[in-house]
Design a protein around this motif. Structure first.
Motif, PDB file in Angstrom:
ATOM      1  N   GLU A  35      15.676  47.340  -4.759  1.00  0.00           N
ATOM      2  CA  GLU A  35      14.926  46.566  -3.761  1.00  0.00           C
ATOM      3  C   GLU A  35      15.794  45.440  -3.221  1.00  0.00           C
ATOM      4  N   VAL A  36      15.736  45.244  -1.908  1.00  0.00           N
ATOM      5  CA  VAL A  36      16.336  44.064  -1.292  1.00  0.00           C
ATOM      6  C   VAL A  36      15.200  43.267  -0.651  1.00  0.00           C
ATOM      7  N   TRP A  37      14.987  42.059  -1.152  1.00  0.00           N
ATOM      8  CA  TRP A  37      13.935  41.183  -0.612  1.00  0.00           C
ATOM      9  C   TRP A  37      14.591  40.175   0.324  1.00  0.00           C
ATOM     10  N   SER A  49      11.884  39.348  11.069  1.00  0.00           N
ATOM     11  CA  SER A  49      11.259  40.619  11.435  1.00  0.00           C
ATOM     12  C   SER A  49      12.279  41.565  12.078  1.00  0.00           C
ATOM     13  N   ILE A  50      13.148  41.017  12.934  1.00  0.00           N
ATOM     14  CA  ILE A  50      14.195  41.828  13.592  1.00  0.00           C
ATOM     15  C   ILE A  50      15.185  42.350  12.548  1.00  0.00           C
ATOM     16  N   ILE A  51      15.586  41.476  11.615  1.00  0.00           N
ATOM     17  CA  ILE A  51      16.525  41.879  10.555  1.00  0.00           C
ATOM     18  C   ILE A  51      15.883  42.929   9.643  1.00  0.00           C
ATOM     19  N   GLU A  52      14.603  42.755   9.352  1.00  0.00           N
ATOM     20  CA  GLU A  52      13.889  43.725   8.509  1.00  0.00           C
ATOM     21  C   GLU A  52      13.944  45.127   9.146  1.00  0.00           C
ATOM     22  N   VAL A  69      12.061  44.663   1.624  1.00  0.00           N
ATOM     23  CA  VAL A  69      10.822  43.878   1.708  1.00  0.00           C
ATOM     24  C   VAL A  69      11.145  42.558   2.396  1.00  0.00           C
ATOM     25  N   ALA A  70      10.453  42.258   3.494  1.00  0.00           N
ATOM     26  CA  ALA A  70      10.625  40.958   4.173  1.00  0.00           C
ATOM     27  C   ALA A  70       9.370  40.124   3.931  1.00  0.00           C
TER      28      ALA A  70
END
Length: 436
Positions: A35-37, A49-52, A69-70
């Motif tokens: 997971e990358v949070w 949101s754009i990076i997510e 996960v953002a």
């Protein structure tokens, strides 16, 4: 294969994040990140949101099983993380621009990691970072914190002195030197060995070896050039100066050794509204326009203009070394513990370190030549006072810190800078404005 890893990026909406994610994807076989949070603050919600979305497209293209996960919930993001990367900017790019403009208007160098600008950035950032560290102590006490937030050495020192978090400061400067010399001598980076002495953004190379053979004289005599950071004006180095120093300075030394030329250039940029802060805002705008394109599934080339090239490689290489207990040598910001004998034990330094799973140990530097020691001790004393001022909110300590900095020529100028900068930063500096 390692056990699965939760990696948290605080400041996940940064334009640098795609480079970090590319590094994770390319090393997934070794890292096994599950997971990358990505966590950010309310003001960074849109960028996050754009990076997510871009991150999810990158993972999908690579056919990786990494869950992205953002969130704006920092505590949830930190909980049970194995590694936490901090790359925050308190006050966003708008405050960086004010730092640079107010500095140059006062007739001193405007820069985000040193001088008056770096000082203000540190005062804004340290309380926020220490607050993050409280969450880490509670929710992920075994996590390693990799700090990229500038001024990285000062921030790392504040954490070392005021928290129990396992922190390491990282910079892309050293890895760029390795890549530059590997390219110059047409060898792999493994065949390059460099001795560094100093603190973040003030490191000197005192030894350069290619396959065990010393090549430092090639640089000192001008036979070969050195790595030039894209975000620092280049005026070249005086060879008489380099030879008498018997060391290679990093790009940030230009602010100290070529102050007049730098300031002249900055005053010109200020007149045209084209300071480095203005350039960065333009690059940032361009990057997020690219990131928003649903067809983009890779880190764009334009990211290199941001000045942080290869920072993710430094991070990923370090995580791999910690996780695999490699005992490899990395150049890091860590507690001195006697490695540089002319500096206090409890300060942050940037030197070669042996990396093990349970600890990171700085290598002994030995005697520091006087011509290096003079500037090093002065800037470090400024950093120590800056940490103290940020934690206590004491204006007297802040004045002493600024006055001590080599780029601030007088007490009067230091007082004027504080009178200008503290009110502009009031919302970010509650420690200086609490009711007595």
């Amino acid at each position: 294969m390692m056990g699965s890893v939760k990696l948290t990026v605080i400041g996940g909406g940064s334009s640098y994040t795609p480079e970090l994610l590319e590094g994770i994807i390319n090393n997934q076989e070794v890292l096994n990140v599950s997971e990358v949070w990505l966590v950010d603050v309310e003001q960074g919600k849109e960028k996050l949101s754009i990076i997510e979305d871009l991150s999810k497209r990158m993972v999908e293209k690579a056919q990786c099983s990494i869950k992205i996960v953002a969130t704006l919930d920092r505590r949830e993001a930190i909980k049970n993380a194995s590694y936490i990367i901090t790359q925050i900017r308190v006050g966003q790019l708008a405050m960086r621009r004010k730092d640079e403009y107010l500095s140059i208007q006062q007739g001193v160098v405007g820069q985000e990691t040193t001088g008056a600008g770096g000082f203000m950035k540190a005062l804004r950032t340290i309380p926020v970072m220490l607050d993050i560290c409280k969450d880490i102590e509670e929710l992920a006490p075994d996590a390693w914190l990799l700090n990229f937030t500038n001024p990285a050495g000062i921030i790392t020192e504040a954490i070392l002195k005021h928290s129990n978090v396992k922190v390491i400061g990282l910079c892309n400067n050293p890895i760029n030197f390795y890549k530059k010399f590997a390219s110059t001598y047409n060898v792999s980076t493994e065949e390059v060995s460099i001795n560094f002495v100093g603190i973040n953004h003030l490191i000197w190379i005192t030894g350069l070896y290619i396959n065990g053979e010393s090549r430092i004289d090639d640089i000192l005599t001008g036979k070969s050039d050195i790595y030039e950071a894209k975000n620092i004006p280049s005026f070249g180095w005086d060879l008489d100066f380099l030879q008498s120093m018997q060391a290679i300075p990093c790009g940030y030394h230009k602010y100290y050794y070529q102050t007049d030329q730098i300031l002249e250039k900055q005053l010109e940029q200020l007149r045209d509204n084209e300071t480095r802060a203005d350039q960065v805002q333009e690059v940032e705008k361009e990057l997020f326009e690219i990131y928003q394109n649903p067809k983009v599934q890779d880190k764009p080339q334009a990211l290199e203009k941001r000045g942080g090239a290869y920072y993710s490689e430094a991070a990923i290489n370090l995580i791999k070394s910690i996780h695999s207990d490699s005992k490899k040598v990395h150049t890091l910001n860590v507690r001195n513990n006697g490695a540089i004998s002319c500096l206090p034990d409890d300060v942050s330094i940037e030197v070669n370190c042996v990396v093990e799973k349970h600890q990171i140990t700085p290598l002994q530097v030995g005697e520091v030549p006087t011509q290096i020691r003079g500037l090093l001790q002065k800037v470090k004393a400024y950093e120590e006072l800056t940490v103290e001022a940020a934690v206590t909110g004491n204006k007297g300590t802040a004045l002493q810190a600024l006055t001590l900095h080599p780029l601030i020529p007088s007490v009067e100028r230091a007082k004027n800078i504080l009178a200008d900068m503290l009110p502009v930063n009031e919302q970010y500096l509650p420690q200086f404005y609490q009711e007595i």
